[in-house]
Design a protein around this motif. Sequence first.
Motif, PDB file in Angstrom:
ATOM      1  N   ALA A  20      -3.005  -0.243  -4.677  1.00 20.58           N
ATOM      2  CA  ALA A  20      -3.855   0.840  -4.208  1.00 20.58           C
ATOM      3  C   ALA A  20      -3.159   1.545  -3.060  1.00 20.58           C
ATOM      4  O   ALA A  20      -2.578   0.918  -2.191  1.00 20.58           O
ATOM      5  CB  ALA A  20      -5.188   0.293  -3.722  1.00 20.58           C
ATOM      6  N   ALA A  21      -3.232   2.849  -3.103  1.00 21.62           N
ATOM      7  CA  ALA A  21      -2.542   3.613  -2.075  1.00 21.62           C
ATOM      8  C   ALA A  21      -3.319   3.582  -0.782  1.00 21.62           C
ATOM      9  O   ALA A  21      -4.506   3.835  -0.759  1.00 21.62           O
ATOM     10  CB  ALA A  21      -2.397   5.046  -2.541  1.00 21.62           C
ATOM     11  N   SER A  22      -2.676   3.218   0.287  1.00 22.87           N
ATOM     12  CA  SER A  22      -3.346   3.345   1.567  1.00 22.87           C
ATOM     13  C   SER A  22      -2.446   4.104   2.528  1.00 22.87           C
ATOM     14  O   SER A  22      -2.864   4.549   3.566  1.00 22.87           O
ATOM     15  CB  SER A  22      -3.685   1.971   2.131  1.00 22.87           C
ATOM     16  OG  SER A  22      -2.519   1.196   2.190  1.00 22.87           O
ATOM     17  N   ASP A  23      -1.201   4.275   2.158  1.00 19.96           N
ATOM     18  CA  ASP A  23      -0.242   4.982   2.995  1.00 19.96           C
ATOM     19  C   ASP A  23       0.063   6.326   2.360  1.00 19.96           C
ATOM     20  O   ASP A  23      -0.029   6.471   1.157  1.00 19.96           O
ATOM     21  CB  ASP A  23       1.058   4.188   3.031  1.00 19.96           C
ATOM     22  CG  ASP A  23       1.262   3.548   4.379  1.00 19.96           C
ATOM     23  OD1 ASP A  23       1.304   4.320   5.344  1.00 19.96           O
ATOM     24  OD2 ASP A  23       1.360   2.311   4.436  1.00 19.96           O
ATOM     25  N   SER A  24       0.474   7.279   3.172  1.00 19.53           N
ATOM     26  CA  SER A  24       0.958   8.499   2.555  1.00 19.53           C
ATOM     27  C   SER A  24       2.265   8.173   1.850  1.00 19.53           C
ATOM     28  O   SER A  24       3.010   7.314   2.288  1.00 19.53           O
ATOM     29  CB  SER A  24       1.166   9.583   3.612  1.00 19.53           C
ATOM     30  OG  SER A  24       1.975   9.098   4.635  1.00 19.53           O
ATOM     31  N   GLY A  25       2.505   8.813   0.733  1.00 20.69           N
ATOM     32  CA  GLY A  25       3.716   8.507  -0.017  1.00 20.69           C
ATOM     33  C   GLY A  25       3.490   7.428  -1.050  1.00 20.69           C
ATOM     34  O   GLY A  25       4.346   7.185  -1.895  1.00 20.69           O
ATOM     35  N   VAL A  26       2.332   6.769  -1.018  1.00 17.06           N
ATOM     36  CA  VAL A  26       2.012   5.790  -2.038  1.00 17.06           C
ATOM     37  C   VAL A  26       0.909   6.373  -2.906  1.00 17.06           C
ATOM     38  O   VAL A  26       0.132   7.189  -2.455  1.00 17.06           O
ATOM     39  CB  VAL A  26       1.520   4.472  -1.389  1.00 17.06           C
ATOM     40  CG1 VAL A  26       1.469   3.369  -2.417  1.00 17.06           C
ATOM     41  CG2 VAL A  26       2.407   4.096  -0.238  1.00 17.06           C
ATOM     42  N   GLY A  27       0.843   5.920  -4.175  1.00 12.74           N
ATOM     43  CA  GLY A  27      -0.210   6.413  -5.045  1.00 12.74           C
ATOM     44  C   GLY A  27       0.375   6.997  -6.306  1.00 12.74           C
ATOM     45  O   GLY A  27       1.590   7.042  -6.481  1.00 12.74           O
ATOM     46  N   TYR A  28      -0.520   7.423  -7.179  1.00 15.44           N
ATOM     47  CA  TYR A  28      -0.052   7.983  -8.447  1.00 15.44           C
ATOM     48  C   TYR A  28       0.390   9.409  -8.252  1.00 15.44           C
ATOM     49  O   TYR A  28      -0.141  10.120  -7.393  1.00 15.44           O
ATOM     50  CB  TYR A  28      -1.191   7.948  -9.469  1.00 15.44           C
ATOM     51  CG  TYR A  28      -1.641   6.563  -9.761  1.00 15.44           C
ATOM     52  CD1 TYR A  28      -0.859   5.719 -10.553  1.00 15.44           C
ATOM     53  CD2 TYR A  28      -2.836   6.086  -9.254  1.00 15.44           C
ATOM     54  CE1 TYR A  28      -1.270   4.435 -10.810  1.00 15.44           C
ATOM     55  CE2 TYR A  28      -3.252   4.802  -9.517  1.00 15.44           C
ATOM     56  CZ  TYR A  28      -2.461   3.978 -10.293  1.00 15.44           C
ATOM     57  OH  TYR A  28      -2.859   2.709 -10.540  1.00 15.44           O
ATOM     58  N   ARG A 282      -2.207   4.400  13.263  1.00  9.65           N
ATOM     59  CA  ARG A 282      -1.111   3.773  12.526  1.00  9.65           C
ATOM     60  C   ARG A 282      -0.698   2.470  13.198  1.00  9.65           C
ATOM     61  O   ARG A 282      -0.451   1.462  12.551  1.00  9.65           O
ATOM     62  CB  ARG A 282       0.093   4.694  12.465  1.00  9.65           C
ATOM     63  CG  ARG A 282       0.000   5.692  11.346  1.00  9.65           C
ATOM     64  CD  ARG A 282       0.954   6.826  11.582  1.00  9.65           C
ATOM     65  NE  ARG A 282       0.407   8.040  11.026  1.00  9.65           N
ATOM     66  CZ  ARG A 282       0.865   8.593   9.921  1.00  9.65           C
ATOM     67  NH1 ARG A 282       1.867   8.064   9.287  1.00  9.65           N
ATOM     68  NH2 ARG A 282       0.324   9.691   9.455  1.00  9.65           N
TER      69      ARG A 282
END
Lengths: 288, 277
Positions: A20-28, A282
């Motif tokens: 699961a994306a929780s950071d910017s730059g992660v995710g679909y 952060r």
Amino acid sequence: MSVATTAGPRPETDAGPRHAASDSGVGYPLTRASGLGLGLAMLWFSLLVLIPLTAVMVTASEAGWSGFWGTITNEQTAAAIRLTVGTALLVTLVNVVMGTAIAWVLVRDRFVGQRVLEILIDIPFALPTIVAGLVLLSLYGPKSPLGINVANTRPAVFLAFLFVTLPFVVRTVQPVLAELDREAEEAAASLGASRFTVFRRIVLPSITPAIAAGAALSFARGVSEYGSLVLLSGNLPHKTEVTSVRILSSIENDNLEGAAAVATILLVISLIVIVTVDILQRRLVRRG
Amino acid sequence: MADLSVQRGHYRRGPGAYALRLVVVAYLFLLVAWPLYLVGRNAFANGFDDLAAILTDPDAVHALNLTAQVALASVTINTVFGVGISLLVVRYRFPGKGVLNALLDLPLSVSPIVVGLALVLVYNGRTGWFGPALESIGLQVIFSGPGIVMATAFVALPLVIREVVPVLQEIGDEQEQAARSLGASAGQTFFRITLPAIKWGVIYGVVLCLARSLGEFGAVKVVSGNVLGSTRTATLMVEEKYLNFDRGGAYATAFLLALIAVAVIVSVTLIRPKDHR
């Protein structure tokens, strides 16, 4: 319902990250439908927030640097800015101490009626600001049962800021304090450290980023306050007039350029606070 | 929230702990509880007369109605936008996401007067960037309903997002992926899997957004023109009544608004599951 939910089925073999994306730059990566959703959301966000706030800065810059400088160094305006920033700093200082104390009592102490305190903390957040002014006026105004009348004085500005900024430090410190590991504290205490030393050396370093984030939010809220002052402070020029009131009187005199110049000062403060809080959060996430 | 985990770590309280408790209780009593109680008492200083006067005055009823409608519109817009943008920010990656994330919190720290000014600069019918074009197609924004809704939606914008994003991050997307792999459509996945899981986050967000929307004052004051019986909202009415020495009416209206605010906070505190926050 949400436009973002119309995303078409994604192939399971999608190369996107598994977590699961929780950071910017992660995710679909965006699909066509979610891209459309993002576009619509950004369009609304731009029309409502970004373009209008840009318009403030553009309008302020139209008068050129000397025009801008002239407006904000106007004696009455400068007095208002000094009062607002000075009072907000003072209130933030009080909030750092009292907010941390309140969070501590809510997390570490147990007594009957604690939930009532929880509710009291959030009330300034939900109470309409004009009502907040009226509320404070009923205890600290001309008919004060305590005999304290601060109406139309500088302490009124301080009081109003103190009321509306109450939740910020408490609500940022409380969750961090609640999740703090007690073992280190117990170890330190068993080795003979006093309660104060334990707090200063063990607890305080862990909650400092949260305190700072809360302080930044509380400062921003104080600086931008308007509604609670209307009935309480009297808005006397050079004395109790805050920056927001100064901007409003420029608007009412149809001096939008002047209003925009002063508003830019407040916007810059908001932006600095947003960036500060972002950095602090952060750091909080990394520690947690 | 009084956390249950606290009960585990029982420890001896020194005199310092009691002193601190006393200071905190006294502070909150003097800053919030007592003043709030006095507003209630002032509202009923003449029995129910002031409240009855508000509820039978057509202009006051209009103001309360307008406030309710504006709040409803603002909550609807912010809920759809908030849930949508939260999903996008948490589940997808795209350029500028970090900046967007920070900017979404901006409305919370912008002065309401600046919000009003910003909207006036873009949407006023005379000199605004878009205002004249919009008025030529018959849409008046400033000094009219759409402006009030926009001002209110602006100030309450981050509230749903702030509640939904952490919940979305916490639940992860494994169940969503499972549903997808079993052939559920995106809509089915959202309504059957995602929405039930983030339900409480959405509810808190909506409730807080509602409270903020009902109470907005400064931004609405700038954009509405404050016309009696037309664009005057409940909060503007409180100011107007107080300044016109209708103290009873001002306190009665303030009492109604405060009652809603307190009800909102109490309900959020009560329905929030113990392990939350």
